[in-house]
Each structure stands twice: as C-alpha cells, then as structure tokens.
Design a protein around this motif. Sequence first.
Motif, PDB file in Angstrom:
ATOM      1  N   PRO A  58      -1.895 -12.530  53.215  1.00 43.58           N
ATOM      2  CA  PRO A  58      -2.218 -13.292  52.005  1.00 43.58           C
ATOM      3  C   PRO A  58      -1.807 -12.530  50.748  1.00 43.58           C
ATOM      4  O   PRO A  58      -2.121 -11.350  50.575  1.00 43.58           O
ATOM      5  N   GLY A  59      -1.088 -13.205  49.865  1.00 42.12           N
ATOM      6  CA  GLY A  59      -0.668 -12.603  48.611  1.00 42.12           C
ATOM      7  C   GLY A  59       0.550 -11.719  48.708  1.00 42.12           C
ATOM      8  O   GLY A  59       1.085 -11.265  47.684  1.00 42.12           O
ATOM      9  N   LEU A  60       1.046 -11.444  49.928  1.00 41.03           N
ATOM     10  CA  LEU A  60       2.234 -10.597  50.103  1.00 41.03           C
ATOM     11  C   LEU A  60       3.428 -11.501  50.399  1.00 41.03           C
ATOM     12  O   LEU A  60       3.499 -12.123  51.453  1.00 41.03           O
ATOM     13  N   ASN A  61       4.340 -11.580  49.460  1.00 35.03           N
ATOM     14  CA  ASN A  61       5.531 -12.412  49.629  1.00 35.03           C
ATOM     15  C   ASN A  61       6.720 -11.507  49.932  1.00 35.03           C
ATOM     16  O   ASN A  61       7.197 -10.778  49.067  1.00 35.03           O
ATOM     17  N   PHE A  62       7.164 -11.562  51.161  1.00 32.70           N
ATOM     18  CA  PHE A  62       8.247 -10.702  51.649  1.00 32.70           C
ATOM     19  C   PHE A  62       9.560 -11.431  51.366  1.00 32.70           C
ATOM     20  O   PHE A  62       9.977 -12.295  52.126  1.00 32.70           O
ATOM     21  N   GLN A  63      10.172 -11.097  50.231  1.00 30.31           N
ATOM     22  CA  GLN A  63      11.329 -11.853  49.739  1.00 30.31           C
ATOM     23  C   GLN A  63      12.476 -10.899  49.464  1.00 30.31           C
ATOM     24  O   GLN A  63      12.297  -9.870  48.800  1.00 30.31           O
ATOM     25  N   PHE A  64      13.657 -11.238  49.945  1.00 33.50           N
ATOM     26  CA  PHE A  64      14.815 -10.378  49.692  1.00 33.50           C
ATOM     27  C   PHE A  64      16.114 -11.154  49.874  1.00 33.50           C
ATOM     28  O   PHE A  64      16.151 -12.205  50.515  1.00 33.50           O
ATOM     29  N   LEU A  65      17.175 -10.598  49.318  1.00 34.71           N
ATOM     30  CA  LEU A  65      18.540 -11.075  49.522  1.00 34.71           C
ATOM     31  C   LEU A  65      19.286 -10.053  50.367  1.00 34.71           C
ATOM     32  O   LEU A  65      19.139  -8.842  50.175  1.00 34.71           O
ATOM     33  N   GLY A  66      20.109 -10.543  51.299  1.00 32.82           N
ATOM     34  CA  GLY A  66      21.029  -9.694  52.036  1.00 32.82           C
ATOM     35  C   GLY A  66      22.442 -10.224  51.843  1.00 32.82           C
ATOM     36  O   GLY A  66      22.648 -11.432  51.743  1.00 32.82           O
ATOM     37  N   ASP A  67      23.392  -9.336  51.747  1.00 30.71           N
ATOM     38  CA  ASP A  67      24.808  -9.737  51.619  1.00 30.71           C
ATOM     39  C   ASP A  67      25.632  -8.689  52.342  1.00 30.71           C
ATOM     40  O   ASP A  67      26.255  -7.829  51.731  1.00 30.71           O
ATOM     41  N   ASP A  68      25.629  -8.754  53.683  1.00 25.61           N
ATOM     42  CA  ASP A  68      26.036  -7.646  54.529  1.00 25.61           C
ATOM     43  C   ASP A  68      27.467  -7.814  55.056  1.00 25.61           C
ATOM     44  O   ASP A  68      27.739  -8.756  55.813  1.00 25.61           O
ATOM     45  N   PRO A  69      28.376  -6.909  54.705  1.00 31.61           N
ATOM     46  CA  PRO A  69      29.691  -6.909  55.343  1.00 31.61           C
ATOM     47  C   PRO A  69      29.646  -6.192  56.692  1.00 31.61           C
ATOM     48  O   PRO A  69      29.045  -5.132  56.817  1.00 31.61           O
ATOM     49  N   VAL A  70      30.285  -6.791  57.684  1.00 34.11           N
ATOM     50  CA  VAL A  70      30.318  -6.234  59.040  1.00 34.11           C
ATOM     51  C   VAL A  70      31.778  -6.185  59.478  1.00 34.11           C
ATOM     52  O   VAL A  70      32.419  -7.231  59.630  1.00 34.11           O
ATOM     53  N   ASN A  71      32.291  -4.995  59.681  1.00 35.54           N
ATOM     54  CA  ASN A  71      33.682  -4.812  60.099  1.00 35.54           C
ATOM     55  C   ASN A  71      33.730  -4.375  61.551  1.00 35.54           C
ATOM     56  O   ASN A  71      32.882  -3.610  62.012  1.00 35.54           O
ATOM     57  N   ALA A  72      34.727  -4.868  62.270  1.00 41.53           N
ATOM     58  CA  ALA A  72      34.877  -4.478  63.678  1.00 41.53           C
ATOM     59  C   ALA A  72      36.343  -4.526  64.058  1.00 41.53           C
ATOM     60  O   ALA A  72      37.122  -5.333  63.524  1.00 41.53           O
ATOM     61  N   ASN A  73      36.720  -3.672  64.988  1.00 39.34           N
ATOM     62  CA  ASN A  73      38.062  -3.746  65.567  1.00 39.34           C
ATOM     63  C   ASN A  73      38.006  -3.278  67.008  1.00 39.34           C
ATOM     64  O   ASN A  73      37.067  -2.592  67.431  1.00 39.34           O
ATOM     65  N   SER A  74      39.023  -3.666  67.742  1.00 42.36           N
ATOM     66  CA  SER A  74      39.092  -3.329  69.164  1.00 42.36           C
ATOM     67  C   SER A  74      40.545  -3.132  69.554  1.00 42.36           C
ATOM     68  O   SER A  74      41.433  -3.876  69.097  1.00 42.36           O
TER      69      SER A  74
END
Length: 773
Positions: A431-447
């Motif tokens: 109660p009263g705790l608002n868990f609020q956030f923005l994420g903008d995550d780059p994820v790079n991968a290669n194989s």
Amino acid sequence: MAKTFGITAQIRFGLAAGASAIAMSLAAPAMAQDAQADDEGAGREIVVTAQFREQKLQDTPLSITAVDAGMLESRNQTDLSQIAKQAPNVTLNAMGGAYGSSLGASIRGIGQFDFNPAYEPGVGMYIDDVYYATLTGGIFDLLDLERVEVLRGPQGTLTGRNSIGGAIKLFSIKPNDKNSGMIEAKYGSRNRVDLRASANFVLADGLYGRISGVYKHQNGYVDQVDYGCAKPGNPEGIGAFPSSTHGCVMSKFGEVNYSGVRAALRFNPNDKIDYTVTGDYTYENRTNAAEVVTQTNAATANAICGRFCNYASFYLPAGGQVSAGYFMPNTTKFEGWGVSGNGTFNLTDNLNIQSITAYRRYRQVWGTDDDYTPFGAKGAGGYDNLDFWFFSQELRVNAKLGDMVDVTLGGFYSKQKSTYFTRQDIRYIAPGLNFQFLGDDPVNANSKAVFGTAIIKPAEAMTITAGFRYTDEHKDYTFRRKNFDGTKSIFLGALDGVTAVYDGSRWDWRISADYRFSPEVLAYVTVGTGFKGGGVTARPFDAAQALNGSFGPETVTAYEAGLKTDLLDRRLRINLAGFINDYKAIQLPLISCASLGSNAPCGARQNAGNGKIKGFEAEVTASPVPGLDIDASLSHLFGHWSTIDARVGNAILLSDPIVSPNWKWSAGIQYKADLGGAGSLTPRFDIAYTGKTSAGRVAAGGPIDYFPSYSLANARVTWKNSDEDLSIAFEVQNLFDKYYTPARFAAVYAFSGTIYSQVGRPREWAVSVKKTF
C-alpha cells in the motif's frame, strides 16, 4: 520510445487485394494448375532437405513429420501454431497478452516460452532455410507453402544453436516455369474473412516470379467488460468508464487482424545456377489474447467475470509518478519485413555451393494488465515496444566423393539487435508503494559457426552419417532504468547503465547408422547433441543480479532408435521412434540470489538442474482402398529430475514432473468420393488429444496445478469439380465446442491475488471457395 506505424490499414488490405488481382490477371490466360501433392495417402512421397540435400522422407534417419500443402489445407491449418496437433511430442502455443505476438515452442519436452531477448529459443524455426531468431512474431501464417518439416530431437549439427528440442522448417513454393495462380475466399463465425491469392509467372526464359498475399480478420470471443458499468453500486466504489457502450463491453479479446504479402524472383537459366530472392511483409493489429481470470484470493474474488469475459480495465489511476489516470493499450501491433537470397551454384556434377543471405526487421507494440482486474489502485500494467533486426549469412559446400560419400562443409554468421522499451507501473507490491520505471534496453548478440556432415555408404543397404558443428556466441544486455520523468529510477537506479555480458562456445556432434532390410523397411540408430544458447538475467532487481547472473547453455545428448516402413504395396506407412535425452545445465529461475551477491528479491536464472527425458512416437498413414486415407500419431513422454540446485528452493522439487503432457495422440480420416462429371466430394474428420499438462505451482512448496486433458475435433467437406480447379469447402473447428485453457499467467499471484488463463477458440464454422488457374 514508441514510434508510429507508417502504413495504414487500407494500404495493407490493398496489398492482399492486389495480390489477388495479380493472381487473376497474370494466371488466367494460362489456365495452368499449380502442382499439387499426390493424393495417394500412405503412398505420398515427400522429399525433405533436413541433411542439406534432397532425400526421400523414408530414407532419412531422423524423426521428421513432413506435411505438404494438400494435407495442411485438408486439416484446416492456416498458421504454425496449429501444426502441433498432429505432430508427436510437439507443443506450440500462441502466448498470452503479457508476451505479445509470440510463439511458445517445445519438442520432446525441451523448448522456451519466454519471449524476452535475454533468453534464446529452444526450437529452431526456419523459413526457406533462413533462421528466425526469436519467439516474437513466430506465429507464421502458412502462406503459399510447399511443405512443413518438423524435426524432432536435437539438431545441433544440422541447424545449430537453439535447436536443442528440434527444428521446424517451412518451405515456400518456388517460382517455376508455368503461368499459374490461385485465389481463395473464406467467410465464417464472428464475421471471419480470409482472402488468399498467389500467382506464378514466366518473365523470360529462366526468369520466374511469384507473388502471394493473405488477409485475415475475425472478431474476438472474450468480452472485456467494464466492471463499473456491469455492477453499478459495487462494493469497491468503481464507476463506469464514459466510453463504455454495447452492454458494458469495451472490447473483444482474441481478435484476428493479419495481413501479409510475399514476392519472389527466381533466376534459373540452366542447371548450373538457381538463385531466388524473396521479400515479405507482415502486419498484425488486434486485441490482446483471449484471457479470463481463473483464480483469485479473498481480496480479488469479484474479479472473476465468467468463462468468456473479464473485467480487466487496462487502466491505472493517478498515483506515485502519475498525476492523472491513464489506459494501457489492450492491443498488440506487429509489423515486420524481411529479404533473403538463396542460391545454389553447381560447379561440376559432383560439387555445388549454396549461399543463404537474409535480413529481417520487426517492431511490436503491446500493453498488459498484469492483474486482469478493475482494481487499478492495487493493480499493475505495462506498455511495451520491442524493436528487432537480424542479419545472417550461411555458406555450404556440397560434394559427392565417388559413389560412397556425400560431404557438406559450411559456415554461419549472424548479428542481431533488440531494443526493448517498457513502461511498468506496478501498484500491488505494498500500500502506498508505486513501483514505476521506464526501461529502454539495447540487447546485442552475434553467433559464428562452422559445421560439416558426411553421409557414407559402406555397403549397398547401409548408410553411416556423421556430423559436427562448432559455435561461438556473444550477448550483451544494457539495462536502462529511469523514472517516468527521465531521471534515474528510485527503485532500480542501481541497474541504470549496467551491462551484462555472456560469451560462450560449444562443440556439437552426431553419428547415426541406418540399414535398409528391404525396399519396405529402414531401421536406424543415432546419438547426437544440441544446445540452447546461454544468456543473461532478463529481469534483475539490482546490479549484482545483472552482472553475476549470466548463465551458460542448456545441453542435451540424445539417443534414438527408429523404424520406417512402407508396407502392403505402399498402402500402409508406419514410422516408429524411441529416445532418451540426457538433459543437463537446465536454465531455471532461482529463489535466492545470495550466491550472486544480492539480497534483493531474486529475478535471476542460472544453470540449476539436470534430468532425463524418455519417450516414444508412432506415426501411421494408410490408404486401404482407393480414395480412403487415414493418418494417426501417438506419443509419450516421461522422465525425472536428477539434480536441482538448492538455490531453486522449493519452487521445483526432485519429485516434480520434468516434462508434460505425458500423452498425445491424433487421428484423421477422409474419403474422396468420385462423382463422375460432377467432380468429387471429400469429407474429413480429425481429432487430437493432449494429456494433462503441468501449469506449475502457485506458491513455492505448494501443490502443482495441471491444465486438464482435452480433445479437439475438426470436420471438413470439400467439393471439387471434375477439372479440380474449383473447390468449395465447409469446415467446423472445435466441433464439440470443448472449453479448454492451454496456458496461464500466474507469475505475480502472490502480489496481485489473481491468475488469468488463455481460453481456446470455441466452435467455429467457415465456408471457402478456391479457384486455381
């Protein structure tokens, strides 16, 4: 941040309609019919390319379910998720609203269902030999296909990483040297409208083109009901939304709204060069998946609406960082396109080179209501925007060394980037705790990989196949955690700017031997390995979980024996397989992250379990008399956990089932009645059974919940004219109107007090008309 979609719905509809017009205008003068599969049931000969070369299905020492276009049509199957009903030990689920337009896939109990780009699929998916790297966007329409191949068991040396469970390969009809075409229209339940068309045309000697398009729309079947409108004076004091109309129904979930177009150009001037360039575009814009609340606690008991309705509001009032109430989108939008080039160059009669180059890009935007209640002040919601691009290049050299040895050597390279933007607004933690956030995550991968396969015939009736693959892979995931105003997150600021990295390499191998006892009987044994790529923790709560939460690949060593037979003058085909999977380093979520240096709530995943999975499979096709075709399959899975890391706690116990469902079976029958000059009439009936399936446990240490077993039946009757270029069909899916829930979202029950489940499609009918030219 979110971008606007630049192509209007009218233009997208026009693409599909334009393909229809092209099919009619280009193909009609030729009056030539597209080649169709032989209708001889058990005697149908399907050629597959699972081992880098054309082989008859019955000559290939692998467990393969191969389905041609004719069978797909007769079973009313129009997208990839429907293939699993007849494929032994295969599970394909269109995932729920929390995961957007993604496909959960497993074969022989091994796969992946979480779309997050931190994780890797466990079933490799390919379109015309081009790897599709993510679960998102994986619910492919079966547009203008020649066949589908479902390879069961690890394909570590053949298709490589992320085929630990198996692989699914779709093959389109290639442009050819005949002017031909097809157009089909379908109308059915809940204003279902499907339009499909294809056209093949000769541009010049050795130069051919093909275009195909699809448009599908159908209203949803689960009502999103305004709680305040439906229950005025409710105890929670929730009022109606001003926009509520149509008897308090705000929307209908489970909608279909999909369009796509594919174009291919093939240059085949002689038997030395065969090169095809393909481009495709897909657009989907629909309401979220059909889901309803199925379990609550005392505080959320009023959140249950019914079997085909929910009170999910997708609304959050002012609170915390939010100064005014707002709605999350209750829709899923997917827009993607790709281009590829696939060429075979025959240098000599015994040597060729194949090159496969591809680029793909998509963007998906969707919203979530994590508790599926109207109680926004204690609920949660999210806005998600996933952008992705992928490039790959594969090169193969195929050589025939005398009469005894065929060899393939090759290399593969891929590079990809995902950018995952999310806005999370979580009110139910305290109660009263608002868990609020923005994420903008780059994820790079290669194989990168090199591979080889040798097929050796030491004797006329015996073949030995051996293969290897070496893979090197990399992934890095940068976490950006901000408040809604762009400043560093109050709750997750320690993660902001942290980059988690995974690097790994792996050798895979396979060896098999097969012996043809007679033209009718082939037996084989094989042992091989495969893996699902390593990664990083997708949803950490602090920097320690991100930096120390990388994990290695899951691995499997599979032992298999099988029998392939064509009996009774090819009127009866029976294929059998039995296997043992030694499954190791299984990627599991942890209860405690203390070993990673974190005392925060644990969101990490690690290699934390080992086990064995065993099973058998049978596939039968029969044509006892002309015109009568029967097909059936039966599969069984069982096994056990050998070890589970103590950090998993009592979320998973050694006594828990390692795999489910244990049993699956299917059966189909059709009879083609010759009506002479009036054409033919073919009724068909299919039924598929799925045994009870583990849904996991709601609370650690509590009992395991199961989705009940269910059987789904479909029926179809098709009339064709005597020239077989015109058909009219009537179909019913879920004939007995079975109510079932194949998946659910229970991850936040301890906080939200609700579990919501996906509802299978109810009984539906449709009428279709198809004309080929």
